[in-house]
Design an enzyme around this catalytic site. Structure first.
Site, PDB file in Angstrom:
ATOM      1  N   ASP A  87       0.847  -1.206   0.000  1.00  0.00           N
ATOM      2  CA  ASP A  87       0.000   0.000   0.000  1.00  0.00           C
ATOM      3  C   ASP A  87       0.878   1.251   0.000  1.00  0.00           C
ATOM      4  OD1 ASP A  87       0.788  -0.475   2.741  1.00  0.00           O
ATOM      5  OD2 ASP A  87      -0.794   0.876   3.423  1.00  0.00           O
ATOM      6  N   GLU A 152       0.013  -0.874   5.967  1.00  0.00           N
ATOM      7  CA  GLU A 152       1.086  -0.279   6.781  1.00  0.00           C
ATOM      8  C   GLU A 152       0.870   1.214   6.931  1.00  0.00           C
ATOM      9  OE1 GLU A 152       4.813   1.480   8.083  1.00  0.00           O
ATOM     10  OE2 GLU A 152       3.737   1.950   6.275  1.00  0.00           O
TER      11      GLU A 152
HETATM   12  N1  BES Z   1       8.538   3.328   5.430  1.00  0.00           N
HETATM   13  C1  BES Z   1       7.890   4.156   6.374  1.00  0.00           C
HETATM   14  C2  BES Z   1       8.580   4.167   7.714  1.00  0.00           C
HETATM   15  C3  BES Z   1       9.883   4.896   7.752  1.00  0.00           C
HETATM   16  C4  BES Z   1       9.984   6.161   7.214  1.00  0.00           C
HETATM   17  C5  BES Z   1      10.943   4.336   8.376  1.00  0.00           C
HETATM   18  C6  BES Z   1      11.171   6.836   7.271  1.00  0.00           C
HETATM   19  C7  BES Z   1      12.130   4.996   8.443  1.00  0.00           C
HETATM   20  C8  BES Z   1      12.254   6.253   7.884  1.00  0.00           C
HETATM   21  C9  BES Z   1       6.482   3.667   6.571  1.00  0.00           C
HETATM   22  O1  BES Z   1       5.844   3.327   5.374  1.00  0.00           O
HETATM   23  C10 BES Z   1       5.663   4.770   7.159  1.00  0.00           C
HETATM   24  O2  BES Z   1       5.474   5.754   6.526  1.00  0.00           O
HETATM   25  N2  BES Z   1       5.147   4.543   8.356  1.00  0.00           N
HETATM   26  C11 BES Z   1       4.222   5.426   8.932  1.00  0.00           C
HETATM   27  C12 BES Z   1       3.509   4.648   9.990  1.00  0.00           C
HETATM   28  C13 BES Z   1       2.201   5.224  10.415  1.00  0.00           C
HETATM   29  C14 BES Z   1       1.257   5.448   9.276  1.00  0.00           C
HETATM   30  C15 BES Z   1       1.580   4.327  11.452  1.00  0.00           C
HETATM   31  C16 BES Z   1       4.912   6.633   9.494  1.00  0.00           C
HETATM   32  O3  BES Z   1       6.050   6.545   9.994  1.00  0.00           O
HETATM   33  O4  BES Z   1       4.339   7.721   9.411  1.00  0.00           O
HETATM   34 MN    MN Z   2       7.000   2.145   4.235  1.00  0.00          MN
HETATM   35 MN    MN Z   3       5.184   5.240   4.425  1.00  0.00          MN
END
Ligand code: BES
Ligand code: MN
Ligand code: MN
Length: 462
Positions: A87, A152
């Site tokens: 997603d 996610e």
């Molecule tokens: N891939 C990211 C997480 C991430 C971003 C890890 C930058 C390390 C550095 C993931 O897809 C993401 O965006 N996670 C969300 C989680 C939330 C929607 C619960 C986030 O971090 O905002």
């Molecule tokens: Mn991600």
């Molecule tokens: Mn993300």
């Protein structure tokens, strides 16, 4: 191994074409209008796994489907579980994209599309490395399981119960995740810490309907004013969060970590230039990397109230709302934060305003152990794929399911990011370097080999 790497080299074009195919699918999990598209991405993944001869399932959930696939067990070898997500975040604002978000376009060696780096491109490296092994050697040197979800970006609500219910099926020695970044171009990294998150929507209601701000302003509490005051109260002038108990469980940075962060090559000037800002701010007493990677914070993610149309309108809006979130560090509990926040807001609510606080999602931060044979295997694989040993970093983003993996599966988590900090994740013109895509695939192919050299432990969950 040479044959495997040669296959990757000679299939660059087909790997790129397949990435583009996946990127054409608008799998925006937050947008209910894209439900069918989101499912199509799940089906596309399942087809990939089936074509590789993996036992594949498309698992229905109360939300978007989970794709699970596994190769054959290899006796005496560890088991690796690859996690990723198909997603993507909403592509808005659309007019800021140079090429449309779901029409992948290559410019200057980068592929531009929503999901290019987060997480379709990074995730696909592991699928393509398995393809390389299967098409050359005919089998993998260890069992690889894939768990690819479609929620996610909206908090992984259905994945958590799935992992808890299927601990036996998912049993593994290490979890491999490529959903974060390298430190910089040419400086690959292994991430050993992620921040957690607690995400809310605050809705304030005042008068029955919008009012003339001249006739009524000054005597009636304005929900937009009240919202501004409440939000401003969350932080003090040193950018310390004001919720009672907020810092109680925070694990402080160690002196060693602070030294290691300081040794990384990124000045505030370079950082400012990357973002196009003329200054920086954050919690007093911490550097920018410390603030981003290892300190909790609070940011407004969306604000809505009053007149947004052309020109001026003298109105006292009946409603105001904000979406905002705290980034948490390891050991902070999102549920405790919610309780403290609710009381904080209720205590400060001005007369004539009703409050609704929606708790959208929460996830704790994580710190993973650097001291394991799998970690050493990952470092060797990265060195082989990228031509340079990785540095060890933390990151500020969150991957909600990671804590569940460590608790439920007892596995070591390897956060091997192939992206770059300027990939524009969640933002217009998201991109992924095609060189990083192929290097990541090479590193992944090598990883299976390196992991197979380690002896597997007794499974903690059995
Ligand atoms: N891939 C990211 C997480 C991430 C971003 C890890 C930058 C390390 C550095 C993931 O897809 C993401 O965006 N996670 C969300 C989680 C939330 C929607 C619960 C986030 O971090 O905002
Ligand atoms: Mn991600
Ligand atoms: Mn993300």
């Amino acid at each position: 191994m040479d044959d495997v790497q040669a296959y990757i080299e000679s299939h660059r074009q087909s790997f790129e074409n397949e990435l583009a195919e996946l990127l054409r699918i608008a799998s925006v999990s937050a947008d209910s209008r894209q439900r069918a598209e989101t499912r199509r991405a799940a089906e596309w993944m399942a087809t990939q796994f089936r074509q590789l001869g993996l036992a594949t399932e498309l698992v229905e959930t109360g939300g978007h489907p989970i794709v699970y696939a596994e190769s054959l067990p290899v006796l005496g070898k560890p088991v690796a579980l690859v996690y990723g997500h198909y997603d993507v975040q909403p592509p808005e604002p659309l007019d800021e994209w140079t090429s449309p978000p779901f029409e992948p376009t290559v410019r200057n060696g980068n592929i531009y599309a929503r999901g290019a780096t987060d997480d379709k491109g990074q995730m696909l490296t592991h699928v393509k490395s398995v393809e390389a092994w299967m098409k050359t050697i005919g089998k993998l040197p260890l069992q690889v399981k894939f768990l690819i979800e479609g929620e996610e970006e909206v908090g992984s609500a259905h994945l958590e119960p799935f992992v808890k219910e299927h601990r036996e099926k998912l049993v593994c020695d290490c979890v491999v995740i490529s959903d974060c970044s390298q430190f910089a171009p040419g400086i690959p990294a292994i991430t050993y810490g992620l921040r957690g998150i607690a995400y809310y929507e605050l809705r304030l209601r005042g008068p029955r309907q919008d009012l003339h701000s001249g006739s009524f302003g000054g005597a009636v509490t304005n929900p937009a004013n009240a919202l501004a005051v409440l939000l401003a109260a969350l932080k003090d002038e040193n950018n310390r969060i004001q919720l009672p108990g907020f810092y109680d469980d925070v694990v402080p940075l160690t002196d060693r970590e602070r030294e290691e962060f300081r040794a990384l090559p990124l000045t505030d000037e370079q950082f400012m230039q990357q973002l196009g800002v003329t200054g920086l701010s954050g919690e007093s007493g911490y550097t920018s990397l410390e603030r981003r990677w290892a300190r909790p914070t609070c940011d407004i993610n969306g604000l809505t109230s009053g007149y947004q149309g052309e020109g001026a309108k003298t109105v006292l809006p009946a409603r105001a709302s904000a979406k905002f979130s705290f980034r948490l560090v390891p050991n902070q509990d999102p549920r405790k934060i919610t309780a403290s926040l609710r009381k904080f807001l209720e205590d400060r609510l001005p007369p004539g305003i009703a409050l609704e606080l929606v708790d959208h999602h929460g996830a704790p931060g994580v710190l993973v152990s650097l001291d394991s044979p799998y970690m050493s295997a990952a470092a060797a694989a990265i060195e082989a794929g990228f031509g340079r040993a990785p540095v060890f970093i933390r990151e500020g983003g969150s991957i909600p399911i990671v804590t569940t993996f460590t608790h439920e599966l007892g596995a070591d988590v390897l956060l091997l990011g192939w992206g770059q900090n300027d990939d524009n994740t969640h933002s217009p013109n998201e991109k992924f370097s095609l060189d990083d895509y192929h290097r990541g695939t090479r590193a992944s192919a090598q990883l299976w080999q390196e992991l197979a050299k380690t002896t597997n432990r007794t499974k903690k969950t059995q």
